[in-house]
Design a protein around this motif. Structure first.
Motif, PDB file in Angstrom:
ATOM      1  N   SER A 185       0.953  -1.449   0.043  1.00  0.00           N
ATOM      2  CA  SER A 185      -0.141   0.250  -0.207  1.00  0.00           C
ATOM      3  C   SER A 185       0.741   1.746  -0.005  1.00  0.00           C
ATOM      4  O   SER A 185       0.399   2.208  -0.533  1.00  0.00           O
ATOM      5  CB  SER A 185      -1.063   0.024   0.891  1.00  0.00           C
ATOM      6  OG  SER A 185      -1.117  -1.058   1.562  1.00  0.00           O
ATOM      7  N   LEU A 233      -1.549  -5.727  -2.138  1.00  0.00           N
ATOM      8  CA  LEU A 233      -2.605  -4.395  -3.141  1.00  0.00           C
ATOM      9  C   LEU A 233      -2.569  -5.323  -3.967  1.00  0.00           C
ATOM     10  O   LEU A 233      -4.100  -5.051  -4.508  1.00  0.00           O
ATOM     11  CB  LEU A 233      -3.117  -3.122  -2.710  1.00  0.00           C
ATOM     12  CG  LEU A 233      -3.789  -2.094  -3.242  1.00  0.00           C
ATOM     13  CD1 LEU A 233      -5.380  -3.051  -1.881  1.00  0.00           C
ATOM     14  CD2 LEU A 233      -3.589  -1.194  -2.578  1.00  0.00           C
ATOM     15  N   LEU A 268      -5.223   1.756  -8.263  1.00  0.00           N
ATOM     16  CA  LEU A 268      -4.029   2.644  -8.230  1.00  0.00           C
ATOM     17  C   LEU A 268      -3.962   3.616  -8.197  1.00  0.00           C
ATOM     18  O   LEU A 268      -2.896   4.045  -7.493  1.00  0.00           O
ATOM     19  CB  LEU A 268      -2.873   1.480  -8.503  1.00  0.00           C
ATOM     20  CG  LEU A 268      -2.499  -0.493  -8.403  1.00  0.00           C
ATOM     21  CD1 LEU A 268      -1.781  -1.329  -9.237  1.00  0.00           C
ATOM     22  CD2 LEU A 268      -2.458  -0.167  -6.596  1.00  0.00           C
ATOM     23  N   ILE A 328      -5.216   5.822  -6.402  1.00  0.00           N
ATOM     24  CA  ILE A 328      -4.795   6.179  -4.485  1.00  0.00           C
ATOM     25  C   ILE A 328      -3.516   7.417  -5.274  1.00  0.00           C
ATOM     26  O   ILE A 328      -2.571   7.971  -3.839  1.00  0.00           O
ATOM     27  CB  ILE A 328      -4.627   4.800  -4.489  1.00  0.00           C
ATOM     28  CG1 ILE A 328      -5.193   4.037  -4.000  1.00  0.00           C
ATOM     29  CG2 ILE A 328      -3.415   5.220  -3.602  1.00  0.00           C
ATOM     30  CD1 ILE A 328      -5.054   3.020  -3.815  1.00  0.00           C
ATOM     31  N   THR A 376      -4.674   8.482   1.605  1.00  0.00           N
ATOM     32  CA  THR A 376      -4.304   7.023   1.167  1.00  0.00           C
ATOM     33  C   THR A 376      -4.401   5.818   1.791  1.00  0.00           C
ATOM     34  O   THR A 376      -4.647   4.971   1.670  1.00  0.00           O
ATOM     35  CB  THR A 376      -2.766   7.053   0.449  1.00  0.00           C
ATOM     36  OG1 THR A 376      -1.915   7.186   0.963  1.00  0.00           O
ATOM     37  CG2 THR A 376      -2.826   8.046  -0.953  1.00  0.00           C
ATOM     38  N   ALA A 403      -6.228   2.533   1.235  1.00  0.00           N
ATOM     39  CA  ALA A 403      -5.878   1.386   0.920  1.00  0.00           C
ATOM     40  C   ALA A 403      -6.107   0.098   1.273  1.00  0.00           C
ATOM     41  O   ALA A 403      -7.072  -0.869   1.104  1.00  0.00           O
ATOM     42  CB  ALA A 403      -4.043   1.066   1.082  1.00  0.00           C
TER      43      ALA A 403
END
Length: 279
Positions: free
Chosen positions: A144, A204, A221, A224, A267, A271
């Motif tokens: 993450s 992740l 992704l 994030i 973030t 996650a």
């Protein structure tokens, strides 16, 4: 300046890596709680005096609030899991702030509104996510955080090589759209590579690919990574409004604790929410 920066980084690695790989998760929880409390103190020191600025007691109160709430949460988690619904709702609320409120604050150049309570709540939420991710295992935690590291490093080099159009010139003149896109590209490639590695099947990126497919995994992704930019810009605006270069001095060569974790604040709850939804 490079010498102190490298030494500080090595010391941090010497402290953090055993907390992730060797010691029980509780050690990681206590260590990161102390870090986030320092960050809360630094954040509130950047606020106007009426909200607990340099001459006020608000910074200490915010740090104390994070420590007390964290100690209570640690004691709870040591005896029983946090209710999944509570975790999901908390992560959603934090995500809503960073997706909707934070960009508005950036557009209006009002990063210091909300005062000490907001700072303490956001940092406590980040700490809860960091601790819960560690309880899931070293790979979920590190994968993450690695999304942010890959995006940040790639954005730096792409920006240096190709950067022409400023992303937010009035807030952080060094950031460019080309750097941001380069960071997104690197995250997408690294995520797909990680998803195919047998040793990273609990990461992740791997979990996202397994549950949603590569296209949606890349989209998540990249989202994030985009959130990490929002967190970085938000802290940059805090410092600009306060008229300082760094949030603090506790990390020689790096500035303050808040300078090091600004991208993790929005973030890590995101996650953790993905892990909650996909596991």
């Amino acid at each position: 300046m490079l010498g102190p920066r490298v030494i500080t980084a090595l010391v941090l690695l010497a402290v953090l890596l055993p907390a992730i790989f060797v010691f029980p998760p509780l050690v990681w929880g206590v260590l990161t709680l102390a870090f986030l409390a320092v960050a809360a103190w630094e954040w509130v020191r950047l606020l106007p005096a009426r909200a607990g600025g340099p001459a006020g007691a608000g910074a200490g109160l915010a740090a104390g609030a994070v420590l007390v709430a964290g100690a209570a949460a640690l004691a709870w988690r040591e005896h029983a899991p946090w209710p999944p619904m509570l975790v999901a709702v908390a992560c959603l609320l934090l995500l809503a702030f960073w997706v909707f409120a934070a960009p508005t604050r950036l557009a209006r150049h009002e990063a210091r509104s909300g005062g000490a309570p907001l700072a303490a709540a956001l940092l406590f939420g980040c700490w809860c996510a960091l601790y819960e991710l560690r309880l899931l295992g070293p790979v979920p935690l590190l994968s993450s955080m690695a999304v942010i590291w890959v995006a940040d490093i790639a954005a730096y080099f792409f920006g240096r090589a190709l950067g022409r159009r400023k992303l937010a010139p009035s807030i952080s003149p060094g950031k460019s759209w080309e750097g941001a896109v380069g960071g997104f590209f690197a995250v997408a490639v690294a995520g797909l590579l990680a998803a195919g590695a047998p040793a990273l099947q609990n990461s992740l990126p791997a979990l996202l690919v397994q549950r949603t497919g590569p296209v949606l995994a890349v989209a998540a992704l990249v989202a994030i990574a985009a959130l990490s930019i929002v967190g970085d810009l938000h802290e940059s605006l805090l410092k600009r409004e306060a008229g300082v270069k760094d949030s603090g001095w506790i990390l020689p060569g790096h500035g303050g604790m808040l300078d090091r974790i600004d991208a993790l604040i929005p973030t890590m709850p995101a996650a953790l929410l993905l892990y909650q939804l996909l596991r």
